[in-house]
Design a protein around this motif. Sequence first.
Motif, PDB file in Angstrom:
ATOM      1  N   GLY A  16      -3.429 -16.241  -3.777  1.00 40.12           N
ATOM      2  CA  GLY A  16      -4.411 -16.321  -5.246  1.00 40.12           C
ATOM      3  C   GLY A  16      -5.623 -15.616  -5.035  1.00 40.12           C
ATOM      4  N   GLN A  17      -5.976 -14.866  -4.185  1.00 38.18           N
ATOM      5  CA  GLN A  17      -6.980 -14.005  -3.948  1.00 38.18           C
ATOM      6  C   GLN A  17      -6.760 -12.637  -4.376  1.00 38.18           C
ATOM      7  N   GLU A  18      -7.725 -11.901  -4.868  1.00 38.73           N
ATOM      8  CA  GLU A  18      -7.531 -10.416  -5.193  1.00 38.73           C
ATOM      9  C   GLU A  18      -7.796  -9.672  -4.084  1.00 38.73           C
ATOM     10  N   VAL A  19      -7.083  -8.605  -3.869  1.00 32.93           N
ATOM     11  CA  VAL A  19      -7.071  -7.631  -2.628  1.00 32.93           C
ATOM     12  C   VAL A  19      -7.172  -6.251  -3.352  1.00 32.93           C
ATOM     13  N   ILE A  20      -7.979  -5.131  -2.841  1.00 30.86           N
ATOM     14  CA  ILE A  20      -8.070  -4.077  -3.187  1.00 30.86           C
ATOM     15  C   ILE A  20      -7.824  -2.843  -1.857  1.00 30.86           C
ATOM     16  N   LEU A  21      -6.825  -2.280  -1.869  1.00 37.93           N
ATOM     17  CA  LEU A  21      -6.389  -1.403  -0.833  1.00 37.93           C
ATOM     18  C   LEU A  21      -6.844  -0.033  -1.374  1.00 37.93           C
ATOM     19  N   ARG A  22      -7.371   0.724  -0.375  1.00 33.37           N
ATOM     20  CA  ARG A  22      -8.034   2.038  -0.765  1.00 33.37           C
ATOM     21  C   ARG A  22      -7.548   3.124   0.093  1.00 33.37           C
ATOM     22  N   CYS A  23      -7.418   4.309  -0.696  1.00 40.70           N
ATOM     23  CA  CYS A  23      -6.699   5.552  -0.122  1.00 40.70           C
ATOM     24  C   CYS A  23      -7.421   6.576  -0.476  1.00 40.70           C
ATOM     25  N   VAL A  24      -7.667   7.714   0.382  1.00 43.56           N
ATOM     26  CA  VAL A  24      -8.138   8.930   0.043  1.00 43.56           C
ATOM     27  C   VAL A  24      -7.033   9.855   0.314  1.00 43.56           C
ATOM     28  N   PRO A  25      -6.503  10.317  -0.673  1.00 44.32           N
ATOM     29  CA  PRO A  25      -5.548  11.577  -0.623  1.00 44.32           C
ATOM     30  C   PRO A  25      -5.938  12.652   0.015  1.00 44.32           C
ATOM     31  N   ILE A  26      -4.919  13.641   0.081  1.00 42.34           N
ATOM     32  CA  ILE A  26      -5.445  14.800   0.801  1.00 42.34           C
ATOM     33  C   ILE A  26      -6.097  15.732  -0.564  1.00 42.34           C
ATOM     34  N   SER A  27      -7.137  16.388  -0.217  1.00 42.24           N
ATOM     35  CA  SER A  27      -8.068  16.725  -1.279  1.00 42.24           C
ATOM     36  C   SER A  27      -7.631  17.635  -2.511  1.00 42.24           C
ATOM     37  N   ASN A  28      -6.710  18.711  -2.115  1.00 37.13           N
ATOM     38  CA  ASN A  28      -6.076  19.374  -3.099  1.00 37.13           C
ATOM     39  C   ASN A  28      -4.898  18.773  -3.918  1.00 37.13           C
ATOM     40  N   HIS A  29      -4.672  17.666  -3.487  1.00 37.97           N
ATOM     41  CA  HIS A  29      -3.225  17.142  -3.933  1.00 37.97           C
ATOM     42  C   HIS A  29      -3.637  16.433  -5.466  1.00 37.97           C
ATOM     43  N   LEU A  30      -2.629  16.456  -6.169  1.00 38.46           N
ATOM     44  CA  LEU A  30      -2.740  16.176  -7.768  1.00 38.46           C
ATOM     45  C   LEU A  30      -1.905  15.003  -7.947  1.00 38.46           C
ATOM     46  N   TYR A  31      -0.835  14.374  -7.209  1.00 36.95           N
ATOM     47  CA  TYR A  31      -0.048  13.225  -7.336  1.00 36.95           C
ATOM     48  C   TYR A  31      -0.261  12.279  -6.146  1.00 36.95           C
ATOM     49  N   PHE A  32      -0.162  10.980  -6.806  1.00 33.37           N
ATOM     50  CA  PHE A  32      -0.619   9.879  -5.761  1.00 33.37           C
ATOM     51  C   PHE A  32       0.277   8.930  -5.980  1.00 33.37           C
ATOM     52  N   TYR A  33       0.884   8.204  -5.014  1.00 34.93           N
ATOM     53  CA  TYR A  33       1.779   7.116  -4.830  1.00 34.93           C
ATOM     54  C   TYR A  33       1.456   5.870  -4.088  1.00 34.93           C
ATOM     55  N   TRP A  34       1.765   4.995  -4.498  1.00 35.54           N
ATOM     56  CA  TRP A  34       1.970   3.576  -3.486  1.00 35.54           C
ATOM     57  C   TRP A  34       3.397   3.067  -3.079  1.00 35.54           C
ATOM     58  N   TYR A  35       3.399   2.888  -2.047  1.00 32.97           N
ATOM     59  CA  TYR A  35       4.915   2.310  -1.481  1.00 32.97           C
ATOM     60  C   TYR A  35       4.463   0.946  -0.822  1.00 32.97           C
ATOM     61  N   ARG A  36       5.484  -0.002  -0.581  1.00 30.20           N
ATOM     62  CA  ARG A  36       5.231  -0.940   0.209  1.00 30.20           C
ATOM     63  C   ARG A  36       6.566  -1.139   1.102  1.00 30.20           C
ATOM     64  N   GLN A  37       6.308  -1.618   2.462  1.00 36.25           N
ATOM     65  CA  GLN A  37       7.530  -2.078   3.131  1.00 36.25           C
ATOM     66  C   GLN A  37       7.068  -3.362   3.718  1.00 36.25           C
ATOM     67  N   ILE A  38       7.983  -4.279   3.274  1.00 40.28           N
ATOM     68  CA  ILE A  38       7.993  -5.753   3.960  1.00 40.28           C
ATOM     69  C   ILE A  38       8.622  -5.513   5.340  1.00 40.28           C
ATOM     70  N   LEU A  39       7.959  -6.266   6.145  1.00 41.35           N
ATOM     71  CA  LEU A  39       8.263  -6.068   7.632  1.00 41.35           C
ATOM     72  C   LEU A  39       9.895  -6.388   7.699  1.00 41.35           C
ATOM     73  N   GLY A  40      10.135  -5.097   8.741  1.00 39.53           N
ATOM     74  CA  GLY A  40      11.480  -4.939   9.035  1.00 39.53           C
ATOM     75  C   GLY A  40      12.602  -4.489   7.802  1.00 39.53           C
ATOM     76  N   GLN A  41      11.952  -4.309   6.693  1.00 39.57           N
ATOM     77  CA  GLN A  41      12.979  -3.672   5.826  1.00 39.57           C
ATOM     78  C   GLN A  41      12.353  -2.314   5.117  1.00 39.57           C
ATOM     79  N   LYS A  42      13.264  -1.766   4.251  1.00 43.31           N
ATOM     80  CA  LYS A  42      12.788  -0.492   3.698  1.00 43.31           C
ATOM     81  C   LYS A  42      11.818  -0.118   2.974  1.00 43.31           C
ATOM     82  N   VAL A  43      11.352   1.060   3.036  1.00 43.23           N
ATOM     83  CA  VAL A  43      10.218   1.507   2.363  1.00 43.23           C
ATOM     84  C   VAL A  43      10.713   1.367   0.697  1.00 43.23           C
ATOM     85  N   GLU A  44       9.920   0.904  -0.180  1.00 41.68           N
ATOM     86  CA  GLU A  44       9.839   0.775  -1.548  1.00 41.68           C
ATOM     87  C   GLU A  44       8.979   1.421  -2.222  1.00 41.68           C
ATOM     88  N   PHE A  45       9.335   2.047  -3.250  1.00 39.64           N
ATOM     89  CA  PHE A  45       8.375   2.834  -4.373  1.00 39.64           C
ATOM     90  C   PHE A  45       7.751   1.642  -5.187  1.00 39.64           C
TER      91      PHE A  45
END
Lengths: 113, 113
Positions: A16-45
Amino acid sequence: EPEVTQTPSHQVTQMGQEVILRCVPISNHLYFYWYRQILGQKVEFLVSFYNNEISEKSEIFDDQFSVERPDGSNFTLKIRSTKLEDSAMYFCASSELYQETQYFGPGTRLLVL
Amino acid sequence: AQKVTQAQTEISVVEKEDVTLDCVYETRDTTYYLFWYKQPPSGELVFLIRRNSFDEQNEISGRYSWNFQKSTSSFNFTITASQVVDSAVYFCALSKGYNDMRFGAGTRLTVKP
């Protein structure tokens, strides 16, 4: 060599709580993505982001998720009201150009209790 | 529909053996990209290779080699003379015309001394 960084490396939160996950992309990159991986499973876009707006999102990325680039360097993923099933490793990635290779950060392991 | 199949869930070899990790993909797009990522026990995703659909030339990088065959929709990865440090989960991934990436379920490789 430039790399994607993510903070925190681990986060424990109550359901029920809010979380904020932070990322610093590579500086000259223009496209950013988030993926998740539930334990033991594949990476999901989750979502891609370009020019300050979402360019693509998956069915996982529902209304409880949001992304933002609050300044010139950070890229954040917010989960408004966490659920137990949100427990996963969350990876941020960035790419320089459209369809270029995505470089991944080390991940944030989120545990929802 | 985009799909990546890594039929081998786990492989175990003895050091110095050669090992091939299979990847079969499905896509209706004529332009697409294939990737291999390594996920060591520490959890990060390490980029290994990116290959576009128009380039069927095989690639060798040290002990690693990749065999891309459009006729069988396969993009297999071979490690020659495996080492204990090669132990990891290896993911094959497919990216279509826009920028999300679909991962296979991964193959866990264990190299025993």
